[in-house]
Write an enzyme that holds these catalytic residues in place. Structure first.
Site, PDB file in Angstrom:
ATOM      1  N   ARG A 288       0.961  -1.151   0.021  1.00  0.00           N
ATOM      2  CA  ARG A 288      -0.024   0.083   0.134  1.00  0.00           C
ATOM      3  C   ARG A 288       1.002   1.488  -0.011  1.00  0.00           C
ATOM      4  O   ARG A 288       0.591   2.352  -0.862  1.00  0.00           O
ATOM      5  CB  ARG A 288      -0.928   0.009   1.214  1.00  0.00           C
ATOM      6  CG  ARG A 288      -1.716   1.257   1.225  1.00  0.00           C
ATOM      7  CD  ARG A 288      -2.461   1.191   2.771  1.00  0.00           C
ATOM      8  NE  ARG A 288      -2.894   0.103   3.067  1.00  0.00           N
ATOM      9  CZ  ARG A 288      -4.143  -0.583   2.984  1.00  0.00           C
ATOM     10  NH1 ARG A 288      -5.022   0.255   2.257  1.00  0.00           N
ATOM     11  NH2 ARG A 288      -4.463  -1.567   3.409  1.00  0.00           N
ATOM     12  N   CYS A 354     -26.219  -2.174  -8.849  1.00  0.00           N
ATOM     13  CA  CYS A 354     -27.627  -2.589  -8.073  1.00  0.00           C
ATOM     14  C   CYS A 354     -27.247  -3.087  -6.663  1.00  0.00           C
ATOM     15  O   CYS A 354     -27.712  -4.417  -6.316  1.00  0.00           O
ATOM     16  CB  CYS A 354     -28.374  -3.508  -8.920  1.00  0.00           C
ATOM     17  SG  CYS A 354     -28.535  -2.891 -10.438  1.00  0.00           S
TER      18      CYS A 354
HETATM   19  C1  LIG Z   1      -0.804  -8.012   2.043  1.00  0.00           C
HETATM   20  C2  LIG Z   1       0.601  -8.395   2.368  1.00  0.00           C
HETATM   21  C3  LIG Z   1       1.738  -7.392   2.332  1.00  0.00           C
HETATM   22  C4  LIG Z   1       1.458  -5.921   2.107  1.00  0.00           C
HETATM   23  O1  LIG Z   1       0.495  -5.080   2.836  1.00  0.00           O
HETATM   24  P1  LIG Z   1       0.484  -3.635   2.874  1.00  0.00           P
HETATM   25  O2  LIG Z   1      -0.464  -3.383   3.731  1.00  0.00           O
HETATM   26  O3  LIG Z   1      -0.464  -3.538   1.412  1.00  0.00           O
HETATM   27  O4  LIG Z   1       1.657  -3.019   2.968  1.00  0.00           O
HETATM   28  C5  LIG Z   1       2.903  -7.819   2.713  1.00  0.00           C
HETATM   29  N1  LIG Z   1       3.183  -9.026   3.145  1.00  0.00           N
HETATM   30  C6  LIG Z   1       2.193 -10.058   3.150  1.00  0.00           C
HETATM   31  C7  LIG Z   1       2.545 -11.418   3.547  1.00  0.00           C
HETATM   32  C8  LIG Z   1       0.748  -9.777   2.942  1.00  0.00           C
HETATM   33  O5  LIG Z   1      -0.130 -10.578   2.830  1.00  0.00           O
END
Ligand SMILES: *Cc1c(COP(=O)(O)O)cnc(C)c1O
Length: 425
Positions: A288, A354
């Site tokens: 993210r 919807c």
């Molecule tokens: C989803 C995930 C991430 C990334 O998470 P962010 O919140 O997008 O930084 C990293 N490692 C694992 C194992 C994940 O499942």
């Protein structure tokens, strides 16, 4: 919007101007590529990954970008070109990495609680860096597949540090009651048993405590526990070369002045202080934080209608394009691409799907909008397109990547024939 450039790449070059991504007007992009349209700033993605790389420059480290946040091939290629590796959670994501940046296969870590034998085989063939193993049963399967392939598998146990991270319950993962990882108290025994298997190589230990975690403190707490585990294992003959701190660092979806550089610095300080005794390699898996603020979903207003006391702004984007508000009650700032004069008023911004859950904002104070106007849903670069669907037989949006003054289509808009192609009557 008067916000500092470091928060979002979307800005107005002067008062009264249309919203731009870097040097490119969102109006011109909407004309050229249609709406709904995802627009990403390549420059910001590069900047964000560089923030992490600079913050951990003091030790050997690898940024393994979490592909699931935004798996666009062009974004994977851009990040691989900057030295990034990848955190994948499926064989499909590995195929994406191999398609976009085959040279990065050796920088891939494979997470997830439900890896199939076929996915493990694919990853062994690609000679990925390591498997983040989430159960003893998975470790047994990994050993068996590795023996078949005559290829030693490097693994990290994904341990569950039993740390509470204050985030939405659907994306909190670091407590014992969650489905993720192995109880940290069980880990030493599993490492010792694995040492007897010549097809397994204990490479490291990994954690991932959740997503959209805004404070550095839980990351530090998790790393303290991991650091203790590594120190405890060394004299017992299990020498781990890497610690994987996972992803999860959150952004501020509300604050325009969000300071990404200090956030990353705080995060790095918490991890480094907890791991002071560990001299090995550090892996991090941000998703993210790298891509969220680089992206916006640009949508056109179809109708404005009043029902009783409420005003609804109906857009051509819907929950199938961006499900975060419906799924996590997530907040996205909404900026009219061109500001109209007049009194801002509370409106609901909704899509055509919807379901009453199909909304982007409720009772949001928005400057006046009319049919045909463009709106930008900000901070939509992560878990936006990646979680999109064809619900209501809606073709998925197109995606554009902006680099300097150049904009390039990185995914064409889907057509109805794309959607119907796999079916038969
Ligand atoms: C989803 C995930 C991430 C990334 O998470 P962010 O919140 O997008 O930084 C990293 N490692 C694992 C194992 C994940 O499942």
């Amino acid at each position: 919007m008067g916000q500092p450039a470091f928060a979002r790449p979307f800005h107005r070059p002067q008062r009264g101007a249309a919203l731009h991504c870097g040097k490119v007007s969102l109006e011109s992009l909407a004309r050229r590529f249609g709406t709904p349209l995802y627009v990403y700033s390549a420059d910001q993605i590069a900047e964000r990954s560089a923030l992490f790389q600079a913050a951990f420059a003091g030790r050997e480290h690898l940024l393994c970008y979490a592909v699931k946040a935004n798996s666009a091939l062009a974004i994977l290629k851009l990040l691989a070109g900057r030295g990034a590796g990848f955190d994948i959670v499926s064989g499909g994501e590995l195929e994406r990495v191999l398609a976009a940046a085959p040279e990065a296969a050796g920088r891939v870590v494979f997470s997830g609680v439900g890896k199939t034998a076929a996915e493990i085989d694919l990853a062994l063939d690609a000679a990925i860096l390591a498997f983040n193993v989430e159960s003893e049963a998975e470790l047994h399967l990994l050993a068996e597949r590795a023996r078949k392939h005559k290829r030693r598998a490097r693994f990290a146990l994904r341990v569950n540090p039993d740390v509470f991270a204050d985030t939405h319950p659907y994306i909190s993962t670091g407590l014992r009651e969650h489905k993720f990882g192995i109880d940290i108290r069980q880990a030493p025994k599993i490492y010792k048993n694995a040492a007897a298997n010549r097809w397994l190589q204990a490479f490291g230990v990994s954690v991932h405590i959740g997503s959209q975690i805004r404070s550095a403190e839980p990351f530090g707490a998790a790393m303290e526990r991991v650091g203790k585990l590594v120190a405890q294992l060394a004299p017992e003959g299990v020498a781990l070369e890497a610690v994987d701190a996972g992803g999860g660092l959150g952004i501020d979806y509300h604050a325009p002045g969000f300071d990404a550089a200090s956030k990353v610095a705080e995060y790095a300080a918490a991890i480094e202080s907890a791991l002071a005794g560990f001299k090995g390699r550090l892996l991090i898996e941000p998703g993210r934080f790298v891509v969220a603020q680089a992206g916006a979903l640009v949508t056109r207003v179809l109708y404005v209608k009043r029902n009783g006391k409420k005003t609804f702004v109906i857009t051509d984007a819907a929950m199938n394009d961006l499900i975060r508000p419906a799924l996590y009650q997530a907040h996205h700032e909404i900026a009219p691409v061109r500001l109209r004069a007049g009194q801002p008023r509370p409106v609901d911004v909704v899509g055509p799907v919807c379901e009453s859950g199909d909304f982007f904002a409720r009772d949001r104070i928005l400057a006046p909008v009319r049919p045909g106007d463009l709106l930008a849903l900000l901070d939509a670069g992560a878990y936006g397109m990646a979680q999109s669907s064809n619900y209501n037989t809606r073709p998925r949006a197109a995606e554009v990547l902006v680099e300097g003054a150049q904009a390039r289509l990185i995914r064409r808009r889907e057509t109805i024939s794309d959607l119907l192609a796999p079916e038969s009557i």
